[in-house]
Design an enzyme around this catalytic site. Structure first.
Site, PDB file in Angstrom:
ATOM      1  N   LYS A 178       0.936  -1.183  -0.047  1.00  0.00           N
ATOM      2  CA  LYS A 178      -0.085   0.004   0.085  1.00  0.00           C
ATOM      3  C   LYS A 178       0.831   1.139  -0.030  1.00  0.00           C
ATOM      4  O   LYS A 178       1.717   1.488   0.772  1.00  0.00           O
ATOM      5  CB  LYS A 178      -0.884   0.186   1.140  1.00  0.00           C
ATOM      6  CG  LYS A 178      -1.943   1.103   1.092  1.00  0.00           C
ATOM      7  CD  LYS A 178      -2.814   1.254   2.392  1.00  0.00           C
ATOM      8  CE  LYS A 178      -1.930   2.615   3.082  1.00  0.00           C
ATOM      9  NZ  LYS A 178      -2.071   3.965   2.681  1.00  0.00           N
ATOM     10  N   GLU A 251      10.402   0.524  10.274  1.00  0.00           N
ATOM     11  CA  GLU A 251      11.461   1.447   9.835  1.00  0.00           C
ATOM     12  C   GLU A 251      10.557   2.806  10.175  1.00  0.00           C
ATOM     13  O   GLU A 251       9.999   3.256   9.420  1.00  0.00           O
ATOM     14  CB  GLU A 251      12.023   1.464   8.676  1.00  0.00           C
ATOM     15  CG  GLU A 251      13.226   2.241   8.358  1.00  0.00           C
ATOM     16  CD  GLU A 251      13.171   3.672   8.110  1.00  0.00           C
ATOM     17  OE1 GLU A 251      13.356   4.313   9.083  1.00  0.00           O
ATOM     18  OE2 GLU A 251      12.912   4.131   6.915  1.00  0.00           O
ATOM     19  N   CYS A 285      14.077  10.309   7.075  1.00  0.00           N
ATOM     20  CA  CYS A 285      14.292   9.783   8.626  1.00  0.00           C
ATOM     21  C   CYS A 285      15.807  10.008   9.105  1.00  0.00           C
ATOM     22  O   CYS A 285      16.182   9.906  10.259  1.00  0.00           O
ATOM     23  CB  CYS A 285      13.949   8.378   8.756  1.00  0.00           C
ATOM     24  SG  CYS A 285      12.336   7.906   8.370  1.00  0.00           S
ATOM     25  N   GLU A 381      10.702  14.919  16.138  1.00  0.00           N
ATOM     26  CA  GLU A 381      10.890  14.777  14.472  1.00  0.00           C
ATOM     27  C   GLU A 381      10.121  15.858  13.823  1.00  0.00           C
ATOM     28  O   GLU A 381       8.876  15.907  14.001  1.00  0.00           O
ATOM     29  CB  GLU A 381      10.744  13.266  14.019  1.00  0.00           C
ATOM     30  CG  GLU A 381      11.272  13.255  12.585  1.00  0.00           C
ATOM     31  CD  GLU A 381      11.039  11.760  12.079  1.00  0.00           C
ATOM     32  OE1 GLU A 381      11.906  11.378  11.251  1.00  0.00           O
ATOM     33  OE2 GLU A 381      10.095  11.224  12.120  1.00  0.00           O
TER      34      GLU A 381
END
Length: 479
Positions: A178, A251, A285, A381
């Site tokens: 997806k 991840e 990331c 983040e």
């Protein structure tokens, strides 16, 4: 002029299909804020169909020889090269990324990664046979796990799709993938290319939103769920998968520290960190987001980094002079803006800190100094073109600051002192440590983090093995 709105479709069991109930989502070009396509808003019936197709295709694909799987993956790599311009155009429309950088920085590594896993397919082996008990021989087999439910993110839609399907297919698994609801176009295009090569049902694409992804992970068919995404999403996937003991590959986020010592080559470090922090609009990331600089060179470094940021351009995909394009969506623009709006009084915006233009989700290259370890923008983040700078006094404090976040994906050390670089690389609690560079990746080396950055590895033989299971076979020598 009105942009023609294309209709994207799911790819299930070797054919393109609309969602069973006909629901769709608008897909927006982040550089123009215009709707350029619709994609299926897939529901349980669509997920059921994709899982059934993958399950039916699994036995035959599992039983192909490694050489056959290698040949198929090499054909996929060739197809990506042959259709590179179509992929680049789709990805740029997906994300607003510069066309030139997508051509040079994404297509070549994607093709290389597929070819790496094509080679890995022929290295799927257990330990050699041996006798560990008298009269009995033991053999270790490595086998595919089965159907893999995979959820890709919006920051690198094409490349992250490769990171997921290539090792899974090489190991003999079948896939239901997806893409993000904001970036489905390139994945749907990939499905068509792969569909010309693989048997029906081996590779399936289901478009949709968060609920679609949840339905995939909760479905009883997959043996493994893999996601690249936020910590929140990863925690939800892990909790959901625990209900039927699925394997999970996560991840997740990152908050990479960049530790700059006083002996650094200032010009080289500033240039490297600026590029690694702002590339892909900081939506990476592993981005060089959190710079820690020795107090003796802090002020000079901040001045140089701010100047480099002011000289960095963002703009439209066809502008050859830009480093990065827009943020991916309106929600992401609001998130980045919110971090800047909530800065504490002691923070100093040295460069940027504002939206660029009135159309498109563009954000200026931003440098913020004067920060403390417990500040929100240091701990959380941002996922945008924002670099924070802190000062440290010695190696111990640098490590304390570097390790003092919940993320543990990537990091870097900048120094001419080899022994210090080795000490830092040993003690930095991150899945990757770069020395005097930041962000290069190669197919042969593992990528993955610790702590709330998740677990499991992408790329490398380690990532390949994550898509296998180990079976012990013991046989009597007495017949």
């Amino acid at each position: 002029m009105t942009t023609e709105v294309r209709r994207l479709r799911n790819y299930i069991d070797g054919e393109f299909r609309d969602a069973v109930d006909g629901r769709t989502l608008d897909v927006v070009n982040p550089a123009t804020e215009e709707v350029y396509a619709t994609s299926p808003l897939s529901g349980p019936a669509d997920v059921d169909a994709a899982m059934a197709a993958a399950a039916a295709a699994f036995p035959a694909w599992r039983d192909t020889t490694p050489a056959e799987r290698q040949k198929a993956l090499l054909k996929i790599a060739d197809a990506f090269e042959e259709h590179a311009e179509e992929l680049i155009a789709a990805e740029s429309e997906n994300t607003g990324k510069p066309l030139g950088l997508t051509r040079t920085e994404e297509i070549p590594p994607m093709v290389d990664q597929i070819r790496f896993f094509a080679g890995a397919a022929r290295m799927l082996e257990g330990r050699s046979a041996g006798e560990y008990m008298e009269g009995l021989t033991s053999i270790v087999r490595r086998e595919p796990v089965g159907v893999c439910a995979q959820v890709a993110p919006w920051n690198y839609p094409m490349m992250m799709a490769v990171w997921k399907f290539a090792p899974a297919l090489a190991a003999g698994n079948t896939v239901v993938l997806k893409p993000s609801d904001t970036t489905p176009a390139s994945t749907v295009l990939i499905a068509g290319l792969i569909g010309e090569i693989l048997p029906a049902g081996v590779f399936n694409v289901v478009c949709g939103d968060r609920e679609t992804g949840r339905a995939m992970v909760e479905h009883p068919t997959p043996a493994m769920a893999s996601i690249t995404g936020s910590v929140r999403a990863g925690m939800e996937v892990a909790a959901s998968a625990a209900k039927d003991v699925k394997r999970v590959h996560l991840e997740l986020g990152g908050k990479a520290p960049v530790v700059v010592f006083e002996d650094v080559d200032m010009e080289k470090a500033v240039a490297g960190i600026c590029e690694a922090g702002f590339f892909n609009a900081g939506q990476d990331c592993t981005a060089a987001t959190r710079v820690l600089v020795h107090a003796s060179v802090h002020d000079a470094f901040v001045t140089a980094l701010a100047a480099a940021a002011k000289g960095t351009k963002t703009g439209l995909p066809d502008d050859e002079d830009v480093l990065y394009g827009p943020l991916n969506n309106a929600q992401q623009l609001a998130q980045v803006s919110g971090f800047i709006d909530r800065l504490p009084a002691h923070a100093v915006v040295e460069a940027g800190g504002h939206r660029v233009g009135e159309k498109g989700y563009f954000w200026a290259p931003t440098v913020v100094s004067g920060l403390r370890q417990d500040d929100e923008i240091v701990q959380n983040e941002v996922f945008g073109p924002v670099i924070t700078v802190q000062s440290f006094t010695d190696e111990a404090e640098a490590l304390e600051f570097a390790n003092g976040v919940e993320y543990a994906l990537a990091s870097s050390v900048w120094t001419k002192d080899h022994a210090r670089a080795m000490r830092m690389s040993k003690n930095l609690d991150f899945g990757c440590v770069w020395i005097n560079t930041h962000i290069p990746l190669v197919a042969e080396m593992p990528h993955g983090g610790f702590k709330k950055s998740g677990y499991g590895k992408d790329l490398s033989a380690y990532g390949f093995e994550d898509y296998t299971r180990v079976k012990h076979v013991m046989t009597s020598l007495d017949g």
